[in-house]
Every structure is written in structure tokens, then in C-alpha cells.
Write an enzyme that holds these catalytic residues in place. Sequence first.
Site, PDB file in Angstrom:
ATOM      1  N   ASN A  13       0.886  -1.171   0.000  1.00  0.00           N
ATOM      2  CA  ASN A  13       0.000   0.000   0.000  1.00  0.00           C
ATOM      3  C   ASN A  13       0.923   1.220   0.000  1.00  0.00           C
ATOM      4  O   ASN A  13       1.696   1.417   0.946  1.00  0.00           O
ATOM      5  CB  ASN A  13      -0.856  -0.047   1.256  1.00  0.00           C
ATOM      6  CG  ASN A  13      -2.103   0.793   1.227  1.00  0.00           C
ATOM      7  OD1 ASN A  13      -2.806   0.863   2.225  1.00  0.00           O
ATOM      8  ND2 ASN A  13      -2.428   1.433   0.122  1.00  0.00           N
ATOM      9  N   GLN A  46      -2.587   6.780  -1.390  1.00  0.00           N
ATOM     10  CA  GLN A  46      -3.016   7.892  -0.545  1.00  0.00           C
ATOM     11  C   GLN A  46      -1.876   8.892  -0.364  1.00  0.00           C
ATOM     12  O   GLN A  46      -0.700   8.541  -0.502  1.00  0.00           O
ATOM     13  CB  GLN A  46      -3.468   7.405   0.845  1.00  0.00           C
ATOM     14  CG  GLN A  46      -4.859   6.827   0.910  1.00  0.00           C
ATOM     15  CD  GLN A  46      -4.866   5.324   0.694  1.00  0.00           C
ATOM     16  OE1 GLN A  46      -3.839   4.661   0.837  1.00  0.00           O
ATOM     17  NE2 GLN A  46      -6.026   4.768   0.353  1.00  0.00           N
ATOM     18  N   ASN A  66      -7.219  10.434  -0.223  1.00  0.00           N
ATOM     19  CA  ASN A  66      -7.215   9.353  -1.192  1.00  0.00           C
ATOM     20  C   ASN A  66      -6.716   9.841  -2.544  1.00  0.00           C
ATOM     21  O   ASN A  66      -6.589  11.043  -2.788  1.00  0.00           O
ATOM     22  CB  ASN A  66      -8.619   8.765  -1.343  1.00  0.00           C
ATOM     23  CG  ASN A  66      -8.924   7.707  -0.309  1.00  0.00           C
ATOM     24  OD1 ASN A  66      -8.024   7.139   0.303  1.00  0.00           O
ATOM     25  ND2 ASN A  66     -10.198   7.431  -0.109  1.00  0.00           N
ATOM     26  N   CYS A  75      -6.339   5.422   7.800  1.00  0.00           N
ATOM     27  CA  CYS A  75      -5.600   4.515   6.920  1.00  0.00           C
ATOM     28  C   CYS A  75      -4.588   3.786   7.779  1.00  0.00           C
ATOM     29  O   CYS A  75      -3.643   4.394   8.288  1.00  0.00           O
ATOM     30  CB  CYS A  75      -4.911   5.272   5.789  1.00  0.00           C
ATOM     31  SG  CYS A  75      -3.871   4.216   4.755  1.00  0.00           S
ATOM     32  N   GLY A  76      -4.768   2.481   7.947  1.00  0.00           N
ATOM     33  CA  GLY A  76      -3.928   1.719   8.859  1.00  0.00           C
ATOM     34  C   GLY A  76      -2.506   1.528   8.374  1.00  0.00           C
ATOM     35  O   GLY A  76      -1.539   1.727   9.122  1.00  0.00           O
ATOM     36  N   ASN A 170     -13.407   4.157   9.670  1.00  0.00           N
ATOM     37  CA  ASN A 170     -13.899   4.305   8.304  1.00  0.00           C
ATOM     38  C   ASN A 170     -14.751   3.070   7.981  1.00  0.00           C
ATOM     39  O   ASN A 170     -14.639   2.035   8.638  1.00  0.00           O
ATOM     40  CB  ASN A 170     -12.753   4.494   7.300  1.00  0.00           C
ATOM     41  CG  ASN A 170     -11.739   3.369   7.334  1.00  0.00           C
ATOM     42  OD1 ASN A 170     -11.789   2.482   8.180  1.00  0.00           O
ATOM     43  ND2 ASN A 170     -10.799   3.384   6.416  1.00  0.00           N
ATOM     44  N   GLU A 221     -10.721  -0.279  -2.240  1.00  0.00           N
ATOM     45  CA  GLU A 221     -10.785   0.844  -1.310  1.00  0.00           C
ATOM     46  C   GLU A 221     -11.611   2.005  -1.857  1.00  0.00           C
ATOM     47  O   GLU A 221     -11.545   2.333  -3.047  1.00  0.00           O
ATOM     48  CB  GLU A 221      -9.375   1.340  -0.978  1.00  0.00           C
ATOM     49  CG  GLU A 221      -8.582   0.383  -0.108  1.00  0.00           C
ATOM     50  CD  GLU A 221      -7.397   1.066   0.538  1.00  0.00           C
ATOM     51  OE1 GLU A 221      -7.589   2.151   1.138  1.00  0.00           O
ATOM     52  OE2 GLU A 221      -6.277   0.534   0.445  1.00  0.00           O
ATOM     53  N   CYS A 230      -4.680  -3.143   2.611  1.00  0.00           N
ATOM     54  CA  CYS A 230      -5.472  -2.118   3.300  1.00  0.00           C
ATOM     55  C   CYS A 230      -5.464  -2.465   4.779  1.00  0.00           C
ATOM     56  O   CYS A 230      -6.018  -3.495   5.184  1.00  0.00           O
ATOM     57  CB  CYS A 230      -6.900  -2.078   2.756  1.00  0.00           C
ATOM     58  SG  CYS A 230      -7.999  -0.939   3.644  1.00  0.00           S
ATOM     59  N   GLY A 231      -4.813  -1.630   5.581  1.00  0.00           N
ATOM     60  CA  GLY A 231      -4.671  -1.926   7.003  1.00  0.00           C
ATOM     61  C   GLY A 231      -5.981  -1.934   7.751  1.00  0.00           C
ATOM     62  O   GLY A 231      -6.275  -2.867   8.507  1.00  0.00           O
TER      63      GLY A 231
END
Length: 292
Positions: A13, A46, A66, A75-76, A170, A221, A230-231
Site C-alpha cells: 500500500n 493515498q 485518497n 488509513c492503517g 472508516n 478501497e 489495506c490496514g
Amino acid sequence: MQIRFTKMQGAGNDFVVLDETQGRLGLTPAQYRYLADRHFGVGADQILTVRPSPAEGIDFEYVIHNADGGEVEQCGNGARCFARYVRDKGLTDRDTIRVQTLAGVIAPRLTPDGRVTVDMGRPRFDPAEVPFDASGLAPAARGAGQTWPLALGAGADAQVVDVAVVSMGNPHAVQLVGDVDAAPVAHTGPLIEGHARFPQRVNAGYLQIEDRARVRLRVYERGAGETLACGTGACAAVAAGIRLGLLDARVDVRTRGGLLTIAWSGDPSESVFMTGPATTVFEGQIDIPDAP
């Protein structure tokens, strides 16, 4: 307008990180889109911005845009890169920092093995908190959790998928699949992301369970399309799996970009913890068009 940036990635990511600790850049949504563009800009899922926090006991503000230029809550994977960035740049000497996001305060911690663990906060399953419009739908109970029937498309092409809805700050919709590689992410991902029952749109997760401690995951996402990892999606998927009685409290999540480890007790009042890599790829500067 010329700006300096750092390109980072966490489990594939990828991010452009900007430092606003000495002053705001004042970028517009169009300029964020330019930075994220993989043909004309730097290229990223991102854009992450580091800002000082005026609040007592909070080290930094963490701002996320984003690839479509829209600001989002959390966002992890980015949180891990954020923590690695501020430490490597000498903006802090702490192993654990407290960071303000739109979704609340998180506390990333650098571990001795070079990875980063993030307290991602507690998962929320109440449809109103996701948010998810559940009116007129009958949930299917399983374990301590439930799934909801979601109609995709219309007419002869309509299909119904069962999703668990989760907020990790989120919104996420997680569906179980038998083979994640064969999942129709490119087709149904956009339909789920923009579904009318999700007023803030949603991240669509496709979860394949290998055993109670190992899963595979793909995520379409919100505002970015499918990413390599995606965390928050991994946290949501594991929390949903535990809630449905399918997973143990510590789970390795294999994404297309790498491995994340997610831990959650199953108690809705307790936080989910995510551990994974955070790597600097390169640094540079770029000329971006001035705002109109």
C-alpha cells in the site's frame, strides 16, 4: 509549485508523505490527485500529511487524502508509515506516539524488529455507526455477529451478497469468499463502494479463511480502487471473522502486497492491534500545477 515528498509503502500500500510541521502547503483536491497520479505525478494510493498538533498529549495530526483527492478518516498501513517517517526524520524520539486523525486518536509503536504496531481503536458493528442503512433488511446471525444481504445491480444481472459491516473509523463491508484470487473484485467492488446503503461510500473486503489463524484478503478501497493492502480493511475483516466465530484472537492476513498480523480479543470495548512493515522507497521533489 515545487514541493518535497517521501515515497513510502506498507505491505504494498503506497503513499506520498508530506511534511507540514513548518507550515501548510495549502494543496487543493486537484493537486492531491496530481501527486497520486501514476503517470503524471509521483503515484500513490493515498497522500499522508504530517502536521503539528495543538492539543496537549497529542504528538501530531495525521491527515489522509485518497487518490481521488478526497480527505478520509483513517488509513492503517499509512499510520505505520507515518510513525516510521516522523521517527526517521527526527520529528520525535519516541517509540510510541499519539496521533490525531479524523476518526480519533491512534497510538503507533515502533517495534525492535523494525515493524510498527498500531492501536487501531475498537471496531464498531452497529449499522448506524458504520454508517449503513439497514432499513428493511433481515440480518443473518452467526456467532456473536451478523451479516446483511446487499443487492448489487438490477434486473437480470442483479445479485445478492452477504456482508458484515464494520467501522474501523472508516466504513467496511466484508464478504466471505472461497477463493480470493477468483473473487470479482473489479466488477463488484465499485458496486459495493458506491452502494446507496452506504451514505459515505465503503471499502469492500473479500475474505478467504484458510484456518482460524490465517486468512487471505483483497480490498477495493473507497476512492482508490483495489490496492495491494489495506490496514483498516485487514482489521475490519479479522474483527468480522472473530465476531462471526470463524477466527481466533490473533490472525495473519496475507494480502497481495505482504503480511499483516491482526490481534483482537473479541471484546467490543477493546482495541484491534495491527502489526506490519513500513518502508521508505525514495525521496524527491516535484513541480505540481498551481491551484487555479
